[in-house]
Design a protein around this motif. Sequence first.
Motif, PDB file in Angstrom:
ATOM      1  N   ASN A   1      87.639  19.784  -6.511  1.00 20.55           N
ATOM      2  CA  ASN A   1      87.277  19.038  -5.293  1.00 20.55           C
ATOM      3  C   ASN A   1      86.856  19.953  -4.153  1.00 20.55           C
ATOM      4  OD1 ASN A   1      87.976  16.476  -6.443  1.00 20.55           O
ATOM      5  ND2 ASN A   1      90.131  16.971  -6.102  1.00 20.55           N
ATOM      6  N   GLU A   2      86.803  21.265  -4.426  1.00 24.08           N
ATOM      7  CA  GLU A   2      86.479  22.229  -3.375  1.00 24.08           C
ATOM      8  C   GLU A   2      85.188  22.986  -3.676  1.00 24.08           C
ATOM      9  OE1 GLU A   2      88.274  22.164  -0.711  1.00 24.08           O
ATOM     10  OE2 GLU A   2      89.727  20.772  -1.607  1.00 24.08           O
ATOM     11  N   ILE A   3      84.362  22.466  -4.564  1.00 24.06           N
ATOM     12  CA  ILE A   3      83.124  23.154  -4.955  1.00 24.06           C
ATOM     13  C   ILE A   3      82.052  22.957  -3.882  1.00 24.06           C
ATOM     14  CG2 ILE A   3      81.274  23.249  -6.665  1.00 24.06           C
ATOM     15  CD1 ILE A   3      83.321  22.366  -8.768  1.00 24.06           C
ATOM     16  N   SER A   4      81.444  24.059  -3.469  1.00 21.62           N
ATOM     17  CA  SER A   4      80.371  23.982  -2.474  1.00 21.62           C
ATOM     18  C   SER A   4      78.995  24.230  -3.089  1.00 21.62           C
ATOM     19  CB  SER A   4      80.608  24.987  -1.345  1.00 21.62           C
ATOM     20  OG  SER A   4      80.631  26.320  -1.854  1.00 21.62           O
ATOM     21  N   SER A   5      78.951  24.997  -4.180  1.00 19.20           N
ATOM     22  CA  SER A   5      77.672  25.245  -4.847  1.00 19.20           C
ATOM     23  C   SER A   5      77.914  25.720  -6.271  1.00 19.20           C
ATOM     24  CB  SER A   5      76.827  26.272  -4.092  1.00 19.20           C
ATOM     25  OG  SER A   5      77.413  27.557  -4.174  1.00 19.20           O
ATOM     26  N   VAL A   6      76.908  25.523  -7.111  1.00 21.33           N
ATOM     27  CA  VAL A   6      76.947  25.955  -8.511  1.00 21.33           C
ATOM     28  C   VAL A   6      75.650  26.690  -8.818  1.00 21.33           C
ATOM     29  CG1 VAL A   6      77.093  25.235 -10.923  1.00 21.33           C
ATOM     30  CG2 VAL A   6      78.409  24.008  -9.176  1.00 21.33           C
ATOM     31  N   TYR A   7      75.779  27.826  -9.473  1.00 16.02           N
ATOM     32  CA  TYR A   7      74.609  28.605  -9.901  1.00 16.02           C
ATOM     33  C   TYR A   7      74.671  28.751 -11.417  1.00 16.02           C
ATOM     34  CZ  TYR A   7      71.772  32.786 -10.802  1.00 16.02           C
ATOM     35  OH  TYR A   7      70.858  33.690 -11.300  1.00 16.02           O
ATOM     36  N   LEU A   8      73.597  28.360 -12.084  1.00 11.14           N
ATOM     37  CA  LEU A   8      73.499  28.469 -13.545  1.00 11.14           C
ATOM     38  C   LEU A   8      72.321  29.362 -13.894  1.00 11.14           C
ATOM     39  CD1 LEU A   8      74.089  27.574 -16.515  1.00 11.14           C
ATOM     40  CD2 LEU A   8      72.581  25.610 -16.090  1.00 11.14           C
ATOM     41  N   ALA A   9      72.532  30.317 -14.790  1.00 12.38           N
ATOM     42  CA  ALA A   9      71.454  31.205 -15.229  1.00 12.38           C
ATOM     43  C   ALA A   9      71.482  31.326 -16.745  1.00 12.38           C
ATOM     44  CB  ALA A   9      71.599  32.579 -14.592  1.00 12.38           C
ATOM     45  N   GLY A  10      70.283  31.444 -17.334  1.00 15.79           N
ATOM     46  CA  GLY A  10      70.180  31.674 -18.767  1.00 15.79           C
ATOM     47  C   GLY A  10      69.668  30.498 -19.568  1.00 15.79           C
ATOM     48  N   THR A  11      69.284  29.416 -18.910  1.00 18.02           N
ATOM     49  CA  THR A  11      68.756  28.248 -19.622  1.00 18.02           C
ATOM     50  C   THR A  11      67.369  27.899 -19.091  1.00 18.02           C
ATOM     51  OG1 THR A  11      69.514  26.497 -18.109  1.00 18.02           O
ATOM     52  CG2 THR A  11      71.127  27.348 -19.689  1.00 18.02           C
ATOM     53  N   SER A  12      66.678  27.018 -19.803  1.00 19.30           N
ATOM     54  CA  SER A  12      65.419  26.483 -19.302  1.00 19.30           C
ATOM     55  C   SER A  12      65.692  25.615 -18.075  1.00 19.30           C
ATOM     56  CB  SER A  12      64.728  25.651 -20.380  1.00 19.30           C
ATOM     57  OG  SER A  12      65.472  24.467 -20.635  1.00 19.30           O
ATOM     58  N   THR A  13      64.653  25.332 -17.316  1.00 17.76           N
ATOM     59  CA  THR A  13      64.808  24.475 -16.139  1.00 17.76           C
ATOM     60  C   THR A  13      65.298  23.093 -16.541  1.00 17.76           C
ATOM     61  OG1 THR A  13      62.996  25.670 -15.078  1.00 17.76           O
ATOM     62  CG2 THR A  13      63.649  23.589 -14.079  1.00 17.76           C
ATOM     63  N   LEU A  14      64.754  22.557 -17.635  1.00 25.28           N
ATOM     64  CA  LEU A  14      65.155  21.226 -18.097  1.00 25.28           C
ATOM     65  C   LEU A  14      66.628  21.219 -18.491  1.00 25.28           C
ATOM     66  CD1 LEU A  14      65.531  19.205 -20.780  1.00 25.28           C
ATOM     67  CD2 LEU A  14      64.346  18.343 -18.748  1.00 25.28           C
ATOM     68  N   ALA A  15      67.080  22.237 -19.227  1.00 22.10           N
ATOM     69  CA  ALA A  15      68.480  22.322 -19.608  1.00 22.10           C
ATOM     70  C   ALA A  15      69.368  22.458 -18.375  1.00 22.10           C
ATOM     71  CB  ALA A  15      68.703  23.495 -20.560  1.00 22.10           C
TER      72      ALA A  15
END
Length: 327
Positions: A203-217
Amino acid sequence: MIVDVTAVEQELARIQRELTSSEVRTSLFNLVVFSPDAEKTMANDALNYLLGKRAARVIHIANSGADESSLEVSARCFVDAERKSVCFQEIVITNGADGAGGAPGSWVPLLVRDIPTFILWQDTLCNKQELLAHAQEQAEKLLVDTEQSVALGDPEDAILEVVRRIAVTDGVPVSDFAFKRLRTLQRLVASAFDDPKKTPLLNEISSVYLAGTSTLAGRLFSLWLADRLGWTIDGGRFRDRRNRPVAFNHAREAAGCEFEVDIDLVTNERIRIATQTAGCADVDYPEGEQSRAVVSRPGNGALLLEEVDAIGSDALYRSALRILDRY
């Protein structure tokens, strides 16, 4: 192209007799593969994994630049531990400029009745709505790979709307290999908060960064996370249950690892999850605590085997796509 069903069945029986002298296991399902690949390379990568594990009637419908459609018959068999032959009865229909090969009247009569039919769609989706609709009418489940469809030319926004309509509005059982391939990351993220002391951090998440996948994924991953945490879409970002903005950022390449997920908290602390190509995953917590797991990513063959063994829809996928209705 005129399809002589009796002649096709006789030819399949003859080929099977030539391939094996042992008892042949009855086909468990029909698998109809739609592909732009006349050489069937994409489908064969998955089918080779199934060979010897399941018996099936496989109908490949591949597009071609030929003027007229055509049909060929073949089979592949493998003798299992019980000395019974497990065979793919394969019918390859090359869909020419006349469009006859893709027409339902050409392939529907070739289905074995009273067993399930699965559609494995390995083509673009957005520009083949009529053909897709006919295929859906014959199948218990539709198997797509939206990541592959985008690589073949489908726009991302358009294909998400297509699969949302099919899975959510029409209620067709759908599984998406692009979503299934995210399962390892999904489980790692979920398990990072398994400890009751860490669960409140969701409940305290301000942002998420994901790397290593296609844009669609990456978009599918963000929809899954939003659905699981009760977020809504607000323009280019999400809002959590408290109506606070949550940013989601994505990069195709991960620096120094295979996949990376950074979860930033409102306290300016970070939970970092990274996987390596060797199959190891590390989870780093703000207070310096670490955990490590051994993970594996299922290939298309394993995913296909999983799907043909179950008729039901992918509930997590359907639920994630419903987020788009609230956009």
